[in-house]
Scaffold this motif. Structure first.
Motif, PDB file in Angstrom:
ATOM      1  N   VAL A 191       0.841  -1.194   0.000  1.00 45.69           N
ATOM      2  CA  VAL A 191       0.000   0.000   0.000  1.00 45.69           C
ATOM      3  C   VAL A 191       0.879   1.249   0.000  1.00 45.69           C
ATOM      4  O   VAL A 191       1.830   1.339   0.780  1.00 45.69           O
ATOM      5  N   VAL A 192       0.530   2.194  -0.859  1.00 46.12           N
ATOM      6  CA  VAL A 192       1.167   3.505  -0.861  1.00 46.12           C
ATOM      7  C   VAL A 192       0.050   4.517  -0.629  1.00 46.12           C
ATOM      8  O   VAL A 192      -0.867   4.634  -1.454  1.00 46.12           O
ATOM      9  N   ALA A 193       0.120   5.216   0.484  1.00 43.33           N
ATOM     10  CA  ALA A 193      -0.867   6.259   0.770  1.00 43.33           C
ATOM     11  C   ALA A 193      -0.307   7.581   0.280  1.00 43.33           C
ATOM     12  O   ALA A 193       0.732   8.038   0.751  1.00 43.33           O
ATOM     13  N   ALA A 194      -0.995   8.178  -0.670  1.00 42.07           N
ATOM     14  CA  ALA A 194      -0.606   9.493  -1.171  1.00 42.07           C
ATOM     15  C   ALA A 194      -1.588  10.525  -0.614  1.00 42.07           C
ATOM     16  O   ALA A 194      -2.496  10.173   0.144  1.00 42.07           O
ATOM     17  N   TYR A 195      -1.430  11.778  -0.991  1.00 43.23           N
ATOM     18  CA  TYR A 195      -2.244  12.836  -0.407  1.00 43.23           C
ATOM     19  C   TYR A 195      -3.739  12.643  -0.671  1.00 43.23           C
ATOM     20  O   TYR A 195      -4.563  12.812   0.221  1.00 43.23           O
ATOM     21  N   TYR A 196      -4.108  12.273  -1.888  1.00 45.82           N
ATOM     22  CA  TYR A 196      -5.515  12.157  -2.245  1.00 45.82           C
ATOM     23  C   TYR A 196      -6.062  10.734  -2.188  1.00 45.82           C
ATOM     24  O   TYR A 196      -7.217  10.526  -1.858  1.00 45.82           O
ATOM     25  N   HIS A 197      -5.241   9.765  -2.562  1.00 48.56           N
ATOM     26  CA  HIS A 197      -5.751   8.402  -2.725  1.00 48.56           C
ATOM     27  C   HIS A 197      -4.777   7.377  -2.157  1.00 48.56           C
ATOM     28  O   HIS A 197      -3.598   7.645  -1.984  1.00 48.56           O
ATOM     29  N   ASP A 198      -5.321   6.178  -1.944  1.00 51.88           N
ATOM     30  CA  ASP A 198      -4.495   5.035  -1.578  1.00 51.88           C
ATOM     31  C   ASP A 198      -4.271   4.211  -2.835  1.00 51.88           C
ATOM     32  O   ASP A 198      -5.192   4.014  -3.640  1.00 51.88           O
ATOM     33  N   HIS A 199      -3.036   3.746  -2.995  1.00 51.69           N
ATOM     34  CA  HIS A 199      -2.638   2.985  -4.175  1.00 51.69           C
ATOM     35  C   HIS A 199      -2.158   1.619  -3.706  1.00 51.69           C
ATOM     36  O   HIS A 199      -1.387   1.517  -2.751  1.00 51.69           O
ATOM     37  N   LEU A 200      -2.622   0.597  -4.376  1.00 46.62           N
ATOM     38  CA  LEU A 200      -2.330  -0.784  -3.978  1.00 46.62           C
ATOM     39  C   LEU A 200      -1.570  -1.472  -5.092  1.00 46.62           C
ATOM     40  O   LEU A 200      -1.950  -1.382  -6.267  1.00 46.62           O
ATOM     41  N   PHE A 201      -0.511  -2.149  -4.718  1.00 44.13           N
ATOM     42  CA  PHE A 201       0.270  -2.923  -5.678  1.00 44.13           C
ATOM     43  C   PHE A 201       0.147  -4.391  -5.289  1.00 44.13           C
ATOM     44  O   PHE A 201       0.496  -4.781  -4.177  1.00 44.13           O
ATOM     45  N   VAL A 202      -0.400  -5.170  -6.216  1.00 44.19           N
ATOM     46  CA  VAL A 202      -0.628  -6.591  -6.003  1.00 44.19           C
ATOM     47  C   VAL A 202       0.036  -7.353  -7.142  1.00 44.19           C
ATOM     48  O   VAL A 202       0.370  -6.774  -8.179  1.00 44.19           O
ATOM     49  N   SER A 203       0.204  -8.638  -6.951  1.00 40.95           N
ATOM     50  CA  SER A 203       0.750  -9.465  -8.022  1.00 40.95           C
ATOM     51  C   SER A 203      -0.050  -9.244  -9.300  1.00 40.95           C
ATOM     52  O   SER A 203      -1.294  -9.227  -9.276  1.00 40.95           O
ATOM     53  N   HIS A 204       0.649  -9.054 -10.416  1.00 39.07           N
ATOM     54  CA  HIS A 204      -0.043  -8.814 -11.686  1.00 39.07           C
ATOM     55  C   HIS A 204      -0.996  -9.958 -12.005  1.00 39.07           C
ATOM     56  O   HIS A 204      -2.092  -9.734 -12.528  1.00 39.07           O
ATOM     57  N   ALA A 205      -0.614 -11.165 -11.663  1.00 36.39           N
ATOM     58  CA  ALA A 205      -1.455 -12.333 -11.934  1.00 36.39           C
ATOM     59  C   ALA A 205      -2.747 -12.323 -11.113  1.00 36.39           C
ATOM     60  O   ALA A 205      -3.730 -12.958 -11.495  1.00 36.39           O
ATOM     61  N   ALA A 206      -2.761 -11.607  -9.997  1.00 40.84           N
ATOM     62  CA  ALA A 206      -3.928 -11.571  -9.116  1.00 40.84           C
ATOM     63  C   ALA A 206      -4.747 -10.292  -9.261  1.00 40.84           C
ATOM     64  O   ALA A 206      -5.663 -10.041  -8.480  1.00 40.84           O
ATOM     65  N   ALA A 207      -4.458  -9.482 -10.268  1.00 40.78           N
ATOM     66  CA  ALA A 207      -5.088  -8.163 -10.394  1.00 40.78           C
ATOM     67  C   ALA A 207      -6.609  -8.231 -10.467  1.00 40.78           C
ATOM     68  O   ALA A 207      -7.304  -7.487  -9.766  1.00 40.78           O
ATOM     69  N   ASP A 208      -7.133  -9.092 -11.298  1.00 42.11           N
ATOM     70  CA  ASP A 208      -8.597  -9.169 -11.452  1.00 42.11           C
ATOM     71  C   ASP A 208      -9.266  -9.661 -10.181  1.00 42.11           C
ATOM     72  O   ASP A 208     -10.317  -9.147  -9.781  1.00 42.11           O
TER      73      ASP A 208
END
Length: 139
Positions: free
Chosen positions: A102-119
């Motif tokens: 998880v990357v919390a930025a000023y406006y939104h939270d951004h999540l990085f997950v395995s590309h294979a598990a994206a859907d």
């Protein structure tokens, strides 16, 4: 504008979206050759500078990386002081067996997950955000 802090509203309005592309986490001690506009995110640690970049950027600049990641954004404007959003998201993804950075930025939270598990991750987050329907009881 400071963002939303109410957890119920955050969950109900988080509207997760899957950003196109493949992303990677890299580390370097000499990032000077990489133009800043190509860096999605960074964090300095004693061991080196962590960079989040598109995979093709890492390949072009010879930056080693491990996992291919997908990038999801929770489009609700969440406050940096909000309590519980990261925990709720982590719990939903944990139930699906999906690791998340998880990357919390000023406006939104951004999540990085395995590309294979994206859907699967997107589906789990959409389910978490879906309004709950209370059962109707006969009078």
């Amino acid at each position: 504008m400071t963002g939303e802090t109410d957890l119920a509203r955050l969950l109900a309005t988080m509207r997760p979206v899957l950003n196109a592309g493949e992303y990677v986490f890299c580390t370097t001690t000499a990032p000077a050759a990489l133009p800043p506009e190509l860096v999605l995110g960074s964090f300095r640690e004693p061991e080196g500078l962590t960079l989040i970049v598109a995979r093709e950027v890492a390949d072009e600049y010879g930056l080693p990386y491990g996992h291919l990641m997908a990038w999801l954004t929770l489009t609700v404007h969440s406050s940096l002081a909000a309590v519980g959003l990261t925990a709720a998201v982590a719990a939903a993804l944990t139930q699906e067996g999906i690791s998340c950075n998880v990357v919390a930025a000023y406006y939104h939270d951004h999540l990085f997950v395995s590309h294979a598990a994206a859907d699967r991750a997107l589906s789990a987050l959409q389910a978490l955000s879906a309004p709950t329907t209370l059962p109707v009881t006969a009078a």
